[in-house]
Design a protein around this motif. Structure first.
Motif, short mmCIF file in Angstrom:
data_model
loop_
_atom_site.label_atom_id
_atom_site.label_comp_id
_atom_site.label_asym_id
_atom_site.label_seq_id
_atom_site.Cartn_x
_atom_site.Cartn_y
_atom_site.Cartn_z
N ALA A 1 1.07 -0.71 -0.36
CA ALA A 1 -0.13 0.35 -0.01
C ALA A 1 0.69 1.20 0.11
O ALA A 1 1.45 1.86 0.96
CB ALA A 1 -0.99 0.14 1.37
N GLY A 2 0.45 1.85 -0.87
CA GLY A 2 1.33 3.71 -1.34
C GLY A 2 2.55 3.22 -0.94
O GLY A 2 3.87 3.81 -0.88
N ALA A 3 3.22 1.98 -2.17
CA ALA A 3 4.40 1.65 -1.95
C ALA A 3 5.38 1.69 -1.16
O ALA A 3 6.22 2.57 -1.68
CB ALA A 3 4.93 2.02 -3.72
N SER A 4 4.60 1.96 0.14
CA SER A 4 6.02 1.86 1.35
C SER A 4 6.82 0.46 1.54
O SER A 4 6.74 -0.44 1.05
CB SER A 4 5.16 2.10 2.77
OG SER A 4 5.72 2.81 3.46
N GLY A 5 7.35 0.75 2.70
CA GLY A 5 8.52 -0.13 2.22
C GLY A 5 9.41 -0.59 1.35
O GLY A 5 10.08 -2.16 1.98
N LEU A 6 9.63 -0.17 0.41
CA LEU A 6 11.10 -0.91 -0.74
C LEU A 6 12.15 -0.02 -0.60
O LEU A 6 12.04 1.37 -0.56
CB LEU A 6 9.84 -0.54 -1.76
CG LEU A 6 8.00 -0.52 -1.91
CD1 LEU A 6 7.94 -0.28 -3.28
CD2 LEU A 6 8.16 -2.63 -2.08
N ARG A 7 13.37 -0.74 -1.19
CA ARG A 7 14.29 0.07 -0.86
C ARG A 7 14.15 0.74 -2.53
O ARG A 7 13.88 0.26 -3.75
CB ARG A 7 15.51 -1.59 -1.48
CG ARG A 7 16.79 -1.02 -1.02
CD ARG A 7 17.10 -2.20 -1.48
NE ARG A 7 19.19 -1.70 -0.93
CZ ARG A 7 20.05 -2.36 -1.83
NH1 ARG A 7 20.01 -3.48 -2.07
NH2 ARG A 7 21.41 -1.84 -1.23
N ILE A 8 15.23 1.61 -1.78
CA ILE A 8 15.05 2.85 -3.26
C ILE A 8 16.67 2.96 -3.45
O ILE A 8 16.95 3.55 -1.96
CB ILE A 8 14.61 4.00 -3.04
CG1 ILE A 8 14.63 5.21 -4.34
CG2 ILE A 8 14.91 4.47 -2.10
CD1 ILE A 8 13.91 6.19 -4.05
N THR A 9 17.15 3.07 -4.34
CA THR A 9 18.92 3.01 -4.64
C THR A 9 19.33 4.16 -5.99
O THR A 9 17.84 3.74 -6.90
CB THR A 9 19.16 2.16 -4.41
OG1 THR A 9 19.19 0.97 -5.37
CG2 THR A 9 19.13 1.36 -3.07
N SER A 10 20.54 4.24 -5.89
CA SER A 10 21.08 5.12 -7.10
C SER A 10 22.29 4.71 -7.35
O SER A 10 23.44 4.15 -6.11
CB SER A 10 20.78 6.38 -7.17
OG SER A 10 21.40 7.07 -6.28
N ARG A 11 22.57 4.82 -8.26
CA ARG A 11 24.31 3.90 -9.08
C ARG A 11 24.47 4.72 -10.34
O ARG A 11 23.75 5.42 -11.13
CB ARG A 11 23.87 2.38 -9.19
CG ARG A 11 23.68 1.92 -7.95
CD ARG A 11 23.51 0.25 -8.83
NE ARG A 11 22.75 -0.08 -9.46
CZ ARG A 11 21.42 -0.71 -9.42
NH1 ARG A 11 20.94 -0.64 -8.22
NH2 ARG A 11 20.10 -0.90 -10.07
N VAL A 12 26.17 5.68 -9.98
CA VAL A 12 26.47 6.18 -11.21
C VAL A 12 27.76 5.17 -10.87
O VAL A 12 28.15 4.61 -10.42
CB VAL A 12 27.51 7.27 -10.42
CG1 VAL A 12 27.68 7.88 -11.55
CG2 VAL A 12 25.96 7.94 -10.01
N ARG B 1 27.08 6.66 -16.55
CA ARG B 1 26.02 5.81 -16.85
C ARG B 1 24.94 5.77 -14.69
O ARG B 1 25.80 5.73 -13.85
CB ARG B 1 26.04 4.00 -16.57
CG ARG B 1 24.31 3.69 -17.16
CD ARG B 1 24.29 2.10 -17.25
NE ARG B 1 22.62 1.51 -17.52
CZ ARG B 1 22.03 1.67 -18.46
NH1 ARG B 1 22.07 2.83 -19.79
NH2 ARG B 1 21.55 1.39 -17.96
N VAL B 2 24.35 6.53 -14.57
CA VAL B 2 23.02 6.30 -13.61
C VAL B 2 21.97 5.50 -14.19
O VAL B 2 21.23 5.37 -14.53
CB VAL B 2 22.96 8.20 -13.84
CG1 VAL B 2 22.03 8.56 -14.56
CG2 VAL B 2 22.27 8.59 -11.97
N GLY C 1 17.79 3.60 -16.31
CA GLY C 1 18.91 3.60 -16.70
C GLY C 1 19.13 4.57 -17.36
O GLY C 1 18.25 4.46 -18.87
N ASN C 2 20.28 5.92 -17.73
CA ASN C 2 20.70 6.66 -18.73
C ASN C 2 22.42 6.85 -18.45
O ASN C 2 22.73 7.03 -17.70
CB ASN C 2 20.11 8.15 -18.12
CG ASN C 2 17.85 7.62 -18.44
OD1 ASN C 2 17.37 7.17 -17.84
ND2 ASN C 2 17.36 7.83 -19.66
#
Length: 288
Positions: A199-210, A269-270, A281-282
């Motif tokens: 519900a609400g997309a809560s509790g999900l791991r969120i990451t970024s990478r370069v 690349r990010v 990815g871009n």
């Protein structure tokens, strides 16, 4: 359901992602909506028709996911609203206290790019930063929506990289110019319907990478203002409409807070990833 827009000879087409395949909705049933926005505007019954059609789709409607070129899920959103400082640690790394009311700004369609399209490093500034963001798309519009009904108005969830030109962002107290350089807003590639996520997309791991190096690593459960609350706040002063897009803010770990700053450069690349939604990815390309 996992939905995407992809490029085709006659223009972008709506597809349903099933594992490593994409099912062309128009090829499965020409009577169905042909774009994400048309599907949203057609209402829940149309989504059910899409689900039924793709189950019986023939081989001619199926393509390998690796062979399709993503398009923007919604090419020109009526409104693209961004929320700033919505993770306490990110607010503090920028010298701010966690807000009692969300910081809001907007993105223009001319700044948006699809997954795998180049993000443009502008000639005028080398302070190019990444911001991984959980993003939601409005399905049912409305005004003055209470928080306990907020999630009823969400069509689905996607990914956004709120790439920021930091020097321009700091020129004034509001951030519009630093957030709207052409080619700096990767969005997509998929929109995931709420039934596939918490519900609400809560509790999900969120990451970024370069270049494969993890820069941000947090959890959507740490949002100060969650999805339902944001729907309530935004609809207090504006009518939310089908296809409007809301980016919920980024966690700590951005480039400007590193010592020295870890700005993105041409050739990098990010990637942005949210558990259960996927990867956006871009490549970074210098402005010509």
């Amino acid at each position: 359901m996992r939905l995407m827009m992809f490029e085709a000879s006659g223009g972008p087409r709506l597809g349903v992602v099933d594992g490593d395949k994409v099912i062309d909705v128009a090829a499965a049933d020409p009577a169905l909506p042909k774009t994400m926005l048309a599907l949203i505007e057609a209402g829940p019954e149309a989504l059910s028709r899409v689900a039924a059609a793709v189950k019986g789709a023939g081989d001619g409607a199926v393509q390998a996911l690796k062979d399709v070129k993503p398009a923007l899920p919604i090419e020109k959103p009526g409104k693209f609203i961004c929320v700033g400082l919505n993770y306490a640690a990110h607010a503090r790394e920028g010298g701010h206290e966690p807000p009692k009311y969300p910081s809001l700004f907007v993105r223009w369609p001319s700044s948006l790019v699809a997954a795998e399209a180049p993000v443009i490093l502008p000639k005028v500034c080398d302070q190019l930063d990444y911001e991984a963001e959980l993003t939601f798309v409005i399905g049912k519009g409305g005004r003055a929506i209470p928080e306990d009904k907020g999630l009823d108005h969400v069509f689905g969830y996607t990914l956004f990289n709120d790439v920021s030109v930091r020097a321009w962002q700091r020129y004034t107290p509001q951030w519009t110019q630093g957030k709207n350089f052409d080619g700096t807003g990767p969005l997509g590639p998929v929109v995931v319907t709420p039934d596939e996520l918490p519900a609400g997309a809560s509790g999900l791991r969120i990451t970024s990478r370069v270049n494969g190096e993890t820069r941000q690593d947090s959890n959507t459960g740490d949002l100060i203002f969650g999805v339902a609350r944001l729907v309530e706040i935004l609809s207090e002063f504006m009518t939310l409409e089908p296809g409007d897009v809301v980016a919920t803010g980024t966690p700590s770990g951005v480039a400007h807070a590193m010592k020295p700053p870890g700005w993105m450069k041409a050739g990098d690349r990010v990637e942005v990833e949210v558990e259960g939604i996927g990867i956006l990815g871009n490549p970074i390309v210098a402005e010509s």
